[in-house]
Scaffold this active site. Structure first.
Site, PDB file in Angstrom:
ATOM      1  N   SER A 144       0.633  -1.234  -0.099  1.00 56.33           N
ATOM      2  CA  SER A 144       0.047   0.158   0.148  1.00 56.33           C
ATOM      3  C   SER A 144       0.696   1.115  -0.043  1.00 56.33           C
ATOM      4  CB  SER A 144      -0.977   0.141   1.320  1.00 56.33           C
ATOM      5  OG  SER A 144      -1.562   1.135   1.312  1.00 56.33           O
ATOM      6  N   TYR A 158      -2.408  -0.186  10.024  1.00 53.66           N
ATOM      7  CA  TYR A 158      -2.487  -0.754   8.651  1.00 53.66           C
ATOM      8  C   TYR A 158      -0.950  -0.259   7.967  1.00 53.66           C
ATOM      9  CZ  TYR A 158      -3.754  -1.151   3.716  1.00 53.66           C
ATOM     10  OH  TYR A 158      -3.952  -1.578   2.605  1.00 53.66           O
TER      11      TYR A 158
END
Length: 249
Positions: A144, A158
């Site tokens: 990501s 995250y």
């Protein structure tokens, strides 16, 4: 020309979003494709039909990526059904946001189980099938842009989980290179999916952090994955490629 003709791929979390786009693109390139899903059988079946529409074989396996035994079984079922496994795409992920002091250990553990441990476990299982006959293989994990640049508060958990994939990718590239297996990481930027729509309430602000000023389409992420999985990607390993519209520029 079908660059992946005769190859077999497994995409974890392939029933929706970026994972579905990757599954379909690999099929368009000639690969037979299996995908895992956790709960949405209907969406998984839709992706299977899209893969079959390209003329390739398809398989959907219910497997929670937080359960190592289920994930290993899905890898083995893929290889057993199609007779090989050449490409593993570690795509399944859990996206939890919020103040870090408010996360309970159960949420931390599940995030790390799905986003980090699952990639390690699936790669372990896949390598056993990739070694046979000198075929080599490809392991591609989906990271990501948040792992490289956390522009908003609430992303610590995250971001931590996705950053861990960088170390795994580099370590495995060194370990598996002599066996003809490449290992790479793709960092998508903001991408138009059900979970993160390009017309969502915060989408304009997020798109503004990219150099291109827009969200990606899932097919744009899938194109890079297909390149790494194909013959043109055979000398790329240990790399982390940003497909983020300049988010981290």
């Amino acid at each position: 020309m079908k660059r992946l003709e005769g190859h077999v791929a497994l995409v974890t979390g392939g029933s929706r979003g970026i994972g579905a786009a990757i599954a379909v693109r690999l099929a368009e390139e000639g690969a037979d494709v299996a995908l895992t899903y956790r709960a949405d059988e209907e969406r998984a079946a839709e992706v299977v039909e899209r893969v079959k529409a390209t003329g390739r074989r398809a398989l959907a396996v219910r497997a929670d990526s937080a359960e190592p035994a289920a994930l290993t079984a899905a890898v083995d079922e893929t290889a057993g059904t199609f007779g090989a496994l050449d490409i593993l795409v570690n795509n399944a992920a859990l996206f939890l946001t919020g103040p870090f002091e408010e996360f309970g250990l159960a949420e931390v553990d599940r995030t790390l189980a799905v986003n980090v441990r699952a990639a390690f476990v699936a790669s372990q299982a896949a390598v056993r099938h990739m070694d046979g006959g000198g075929r080599g293989g490809r392991i591609i994990s989906i990271g990501s842009n948040v792992g490289e640049r956390a522009v908003f508060p609430g992303l610590a958990l995250y971001a931590m989980s996705k950053t861990a994939l960088t170390g795994m990718t580099r370590g495995l590239a060194r370990e598996l290179g002599p066996r003809g297996i490449t290992v790479n990481l793709v960092h998508p930027g903001p991408t138009d999916t059900d979970a993160n729509p390009a017309d969502g309430p915060s989408a304009a602000a997020v798109a503004g952090f990219t150099a291109l000023g827009r969200y990606a389409d899932g097919a744009e992420i899938a194109g890079t994955v297909a390149h790494l999985a194909g013959p043109d990607g055979r000398y790329v390993t240990g790399a982390a490629l940003a497909v983020d519209g300049g988010f981290t520029a």
